[in-house]
Design a protein around this motif. Sequence first.
Motif, PDB file in Angstrom:
ATOM      1  N   LEU A 198       0.832  -1.204   0.000  1.00  0.00           N
ATOM      2  CA  LEU A 198       0.000   0.000   0.000  1.00  0.00           C
ATOM      3  C   LEU A 198       0.869   1.256   0.000  1.00  0.00           C
ATOM      4  CD1 LEU A 198      -2.853  -0.886   2.530  1.00  0.00           C
ATOM      5  CD2 LEU A 198      -3.128  -0.387   0.102  1.00  0.00           C
ATOM      6  N   ALA A 199       1.907   1.239   0.827  1.00  0.00           N
ATOM      7  CA  ALA A 199       2.824   2.379   0.878  1.00  0.00           C
ATOM      8  C   ALA A 199       3.511   2.577  -0.469  1.00  0.00           C
ATOM      9  CB  ALA A 199       3.853   2.182   1.989  1.00  0.00           C
ATOM     10  N   LYS A 200       3.874   1.476  -1.133  1.00  0.00           N
ATOM     11  CA  LYS A 200       4.519   1.566  -2.432  1.00  0.00           C
ATOM     12  C   LYS A 200       3.560   2.145  -3.473  1.00  0.00           C
ATOM     13  CE  LYS A 200       7.179  -1.553  -4.085  1.00  0.00           C
ATOM     14  NZ  LYS A 200       7.740  -2.856  -4.575  1.00  0.00           N
ATOM     15  N   LEU A 201       2.272   1.822  -3.358  1.00  0.00           N
ATOM     16  CA  LEU A 201       1.283   2.380  -4.290  1.00  0.00           C
ATOM     17  C   LEU A 201       1.204   3.897  -4.135  1.00  0.00           C
ATOM     18  CD1 LEU A 201      -0.963   2.075  -6.372  1.00  0.00           C
ATOM     19  CD2 LEU A 201      -2.547   1.585  -4.499  1.00  0.00           C
ATOM     20  N   ALA A 202       1.170   4.375  -2.879  1.00  0.00           N
ATOM     21  CA  ALA A 202       1.168   5.823  -2.655  1.00  0.00           C
ATOM     22  C   ALA A 202       2.455   6.447  -3.183  1.00  0.00           C
ATOM     23  CB  ALA A 202       1.008   6.119  -1.160  1.00  0.00           C
ATOM     24  N   GLY A 203       3.584   5.767  -2.970  1.00  0.00           N
ATOM     25  CA  GLY A 203       4.854   6.270  -3.472  1.00  0.00           C
ATOM     26  C   GLY A 203       4.907   6.301  -4.986  1.00  0.00           C
ATOM     27  N   LYS A 204       4.286   5.324  -5.628  1.00  0.00           N
ATOM     28  CA  LYS A 204       4.260   5.289  -7.092  1.00  0.00           C
ATOM     29  C   LYS A 204       3.476   6.470  -7.655  1.00  0.00           C
ATOM     30  CE  LYS A 204       2.876   2.373 -10.994  1.00  0.00           C
ATOM     31  NZ  LYS A 204       2.263   1.078 -11.408  1.00  0.00           N
ATOM     32  N   VAL A 205       2.337   6.797  -7.012  1.00  0.00           N
ATOM     33  CA  VAL A 205       1.552   7.951  -7.456  1.00  0.00           C
ATOM     34  C   VAL A 205       2.377   9.224  -7.332  1.00  0.00           C
ATOM     35  CG1 VAL A 205      -0.486   9.369  -6.997  1.00  0.00           C
ATOM     36  CG2 VAL A 205      -0.658   6.876  -6.890  1.00  0.00           C
ATOM     37  N   GLN A 206       3.068   9.363  -6.201  1.00  0.00           N
ATOM     38  CA  GLN A 206       3.885  10.555  -5.980  1.00  0.00           C
ATOM     39  C   GLN A 206       5.029  10.625  -6.996  1.00  0.00           C
ATOM     40  OE1 GLN A 206       7.107  11.415  -4.728  1.00  0.00           O
ATOM     41  NE2 GLN A 206       6.470  13.556  -4.821  1.00  0.00           N
ATOM     42  N   ALA A 207       5.625   9.490  -7.310  1.00  0.00           N
ATOM     43  CA  ALA A 207       6.717   9.458  -8.287  1.00  0.00           C
ATOM     44  C   ALA A 207       6.225   9.859  -9.673  1.00  0.00           C
ATOM     45  CB  ALA A 207       7.342   8.063  -8.325  1.00  0.00           C
ATOM     46  N   ASN A 208       5.027   9.398 -10.038  1.00  0.00           N
ATOM     47  CA  ASN A 208       4.452   9.787 -11.323  1.00  0.00           C
ATOM     48  C   ASN A 208       4.199  11.290 -11.378  1.00  0.00           C
ATOM     49  OD1 ASN A 208       4.481   7.151 -12.276  1.00  0.00           O
ATOM     50  ND2 ASN A 208       2.385   6.725 -11.622  1.00  0.00           N
ATOM     51  N   LEU A 209       3.755  11.847 -10.255  1.00  0.00           N
ATOM     52  CA  LEU A 209       3.552  13.293 -10.191  1.00  0.00           C
ATOM     53  C   LEU A 209       4.873  14.029 -10.389  1.00  0.00           C
ATOM     54  CD1 LEU A 209       1.063  13.584  -7.201  1.00  0.00           C
ATOM     55  CD2 LEU A 209       0.623  14.354  -9.529  1.00  0.00           C
ATOM     56  N   ALA A 210       5.926  13.504  -9.777  1.00  0.00           N
ATOM     57  CA  ALA A 210       7.231  14.156  -9.869  1.00  0.00           C
ATOM     58  C   ALA A 210       7.741  14.202 -11.302  1.00  0.00           C
ATOM     59  CB  ALA A 210       8.238  13.434  -8.969  1.00  0.00           C
ATOM     60  N   CYS A 211       7.258  13.293 -12.140  1.00  0.00           N
ATOM     61  CA  CYS A 211       7.697  13.255 -13.540  1.00  0.00           C
ATOM     62  C   CYS A 211       6.908  14.205 -14.433  1.00  0.00           C
ATOM     63  CB  CYS A 211       7.566  11.832 -14.093  1.00  0.00           C
ATOM     64  SG  CYS A 211       8.677  10.643 -13.312  1.00  0.00           S
ATOM     65  N   MET A 212       5.836  14.781 -13.909  1.00  0.00           N
ATOM     66  CA  MET A 212       5.026  15.693 -14.700  1.00  0.00           C
ATOM     67  C   MET A 212       5.704  17.048 -14.815  1.00  0.00           C
ATOM     68  SD  MET A 212       1.114  14.980 -13.426  1.00  0.00           S
ATOM     69  CE  MET A 212       0.494  16.231 -14.570  1.00  0.00           C
ATOM     70  N   ASP A 213       5.417  17.750 -15.909  1.00  0.00           N
ATOM     71  CA  ASP A 213       5.904  19.112 -16.067  1.00  0.00           C
ATOM     72  C   ASP A 213       4.794  19.967 -16.667  1.00  0.00           C
ATOM     73  OD1 ASP A 213       5.807  18.495 -18.786  1.00  0.00           O
ATOM     74  OD2 ASP A 213       7.943  18.039 -18.880  1.00  0.00           O
ATOM     75  N   GLU A 214       5.115  21.215 -16.974  1.00  0.00           N
ATOM     76  CA  GLU A 214       4.088  22.134 -17.473  1.00  0.00           C
ATOM     77  C   GLU A 214       3.509  21.671 -18.797  1.00  0.00           C
ATOM     78  OE1 GLU A 214       3.446  26.957 -17.994  1.00  0.00           O
ATOM     79  OE2 GLU A 214       5.250  26.135 -17.069  1.00  0.00           O
ATOM     80  N   ASP A 215       4.320  21.026 -19.636  1.00  0.00           N
ATOM     81  CA  ASP A 215       3.803  20.528 -20.910  1.00  0.00           C
ATOM     82  C   ASP A 215       2.712  19.480 -20.695  1.00  0.00           C
ATOM     83  OD1 ASP A 215       5.488  22.156 -22.335  1.00  0.00           O
ATOM     84  OD2 ASP A 215       7.071  20.643 -22.524  1.00  0.00           O
ATOM     85  N   ASP A 216       2.886  18.645 -19.678  1.00  0.00           N
ATOM     86  CA  ASP A 216       1.856  17.644 -19.380  1.00  0.00           C
ATOM     87  C   ASP A 216       0.561  18.318 -18.942  1.00  0.00           C
ATOM     88  OD1 ASP A 216       3.512  15.373 -19.847  1.00  0.00           O
ATOM     89  OD2 ASP A 216       4.478  15.731 -17.913  1.00  0.00           O
ATOM     90  N   ILE A 217       0.694  19.401 -18.177  1.00  0.00           N
ATOM     91  CA  ILE A 217      -0.489  20.108 -17.701  1.00  0.00           C
ATOM     92  C   ILE A 217      -1.232  20.772 -18.853  1.00  0.00           C
ATOM     93  CG2 ILE A 217      -1.245  22.068 -16.279  1.00  0.00           C
ATOM     94  CD1 ILE A 217       0.990  21.344 -14.321  1.00  0.00           C
TER      95      ILE A 217
END
Length: 319
Positions: free
Chosen positions: A264-283
């Motif tokens: 479960l903790a890894k799932l939350a960490g995976k979501v956060q990691a995916n967010l960290a890979c986003m940039d303004e172009d993705d938005i």
Amino acid sequence: MVMMGRTAEALFWIGRYAERTENHARLIDVYYHIREERESTNGQSWSRLIDTIGDRAAFIEQYGSFTEQHVLQYITLDKINANSLLACTNHARANLRNIREKMPAELWDIMNGLYLWLKEKEVRDITADSPHLFYRFIRDTLSMFQGAATSVMPRQNEWYFVEAGRYLERAENLLRLLQSLCQDYAREELSSYPLMLSVLKSVSGYESYRREYADTVTLSSIIKFLMLNDTFPRSISFSFQALERSLKGIQLDDPDLGNTVHKLAKLAGKVQANLACMDEDDILSGKLEMTLQALRESCNLMGIRMSKVFFPSREEVIA
């Protein structure tokens, strides 16, 4: 110490309902001021608020029209609406009462006092003097509740279950708000500078945003700040980091359950990691609404999995 079932779920929902009450009080206050600034008389601001934190169909069935009195009653004092401030406060209080022997007395005193104060109020009490002061009192009381929990609760399982509920709820609430923001923008309802800033003010992020972006106020910069900033405590990124830490803090004697919690903790960490890979172009790519919906589904999945792992019995739990 293993803590499962009724106690664990009560702790989880104390965190969720306390956070939900505070978030909704913040949002109601901001939307009230939006209406005043725009001098809206057609109910548009009120209907938007119902869409954000309520159920439009249930509201229309019960009240019919989007008047100030009806909307404030529904979202603040309605006993039937499960998301009204009164109902959320009552649910948090009921769960606290069920496990009072496991929680600091200060927390019961604060939540019980807020509920007793709120249940005696009527809509005219909100509008007669200052709606801002009314909702500010609720917000400040919930901040006091969080401050007391932070100050006196031992960093044991009780604390981590409350925190897990708090940050999962915080992420869901902000994602819902951002979805509403994008929909308003698509309908060209976010042309005014004050209205765009109101989104930041509803999460007390205005000052932090200005320190980073100065006078730049665009949809993309607001979304980027509220989603990706990992130092602002109410951002999506920060919430998932805190959720991961809370889940990692839970200590279980059963090795199999421990492995499940680690996943479960890894799932939350995976979501956060995916967010960290986003940039303004993705938005700005046109896929933002899909991303927000996917994140909300991740929150829902986290809640379901936590229920299956930690909460086998729902007796006496107010959820």
